[in-house]
Design an enzyme around this catalytic site. Structure first.
Site: not given
Ligand SMILES: O=C(COP(=O)(O)O)NO
Length: 248
Positions: A10, A95, A97, A165, A171, A211
């Protein structure tokens, strides 16, 4: 039951033609193990460019989002039909976000899943609890509720790969321990068995995201209910090739 390993990248809102050249050069040079599926979630504006640079037959591009309607007065949105038209057959939906930065509701994410599947796309719906929800012991309640809205809109589970997730691991560098991840993956599979069917529970891939990197991927990949990863930051780096080969 063994399920084909699946590794999603991603890229989020990152990249340029130059960095995509570097990333795709690395992907094209990666020997993807037999049966492993790899998709890279590129920004919409770079989907065609990324597609044009990928020569590895085991690697495909995915969109990071799409809308719940096919067309119309929805300025700035991307339709599942656009993706299909471009030959982009995968889309990440819901997601964290999209949920927590852009305020997408469970209902909207469910409707997006429905439209994407109706359009013939494969979907990677994302679920995951926030830190305060985990600390309050509400992880299962949260992820099962998110799954409810996805399940109500899935017409073909063979086109679904779920991504768990935990928001507190995204992140942050704070990866879930393999035991923490396996625990929720196992409970999600039990939920699928109860709420959908044994067959679906046995066959649906459940990815872990949060992560993941070249160092922690092997131990995570060794867990029986972790069928792959959805990788953010590390998917922009050469170590993504190590993650693709985590099961070797
Ligand atoms: O959002 C993420 C994970 O992000 P990281 O690997 O940077 O934690 N995947 O869709």
């Amino acid at each position: 039951m063994t399920r084909n390993f699946f590794v999603g990248g991603n890229w989020k809102m990152n990249g340029s033609k130059a960095t995509i050249d570097t990333i795709t050069d690395g992907l094209n040079a990666t020997k993807v193990p037999e049966g492993v599926e790899v998709v890279c979630g590129a920004p919409d504006v770079y989907l065609t460019y990324a597609q044009s640079k990928i020569t590895n037959a085991s690697v495909h591009v995915a969109a990071q989002n799409c809308y719940k309607e096919a067309k119309g007065a929805f300025t700035g949105e991307t339709s599942a039909d656009f993706l299909k038209d471009l030959g982009v057959n995968w889309v990440i939906l819901g997601h964290s976000e999209r949920r927590h930065v852009f305020g997408e509701s469970d209902e909207l994410i469910g409707e997006k899943c429905k439209k994407a599947l109706e359009t013939g796309l494969n979907i990677i719906p994302c679920i995951g609890e926030q830190l305060e929800e985990r600390e309050a012991g509400k992880t299962e309640e949260v992820v099962f509720n998110q799954m409810k809205f996805i399940k109500e809109n899935v017409s073909d589970w063979s086109k679904v790969v779920i991504a768990y997730e935990p928001v507190w691991a995204i992140g942050t560098g704070k990866v879930a321990t393999p035991e923490q991840a396996q625990d929720i993956h196992q409970k999600l599979r039990e939920w699928l068995k109860t709420e959908v069917s044994q067959e679906v529970a046995d066959s649906v891939r459940i990815l872990y995201g949060g992560s993941v990197n070249g160092k922690n991927c092997k131990e995570l990949a060794g867990k029986p209910d972790i069928d792959g990863f959805l990788v953010g930051g590390a998917s922009l780096k050469p170590e993504f090739s190590d993650i693709i080969r985590a099961r070797e």
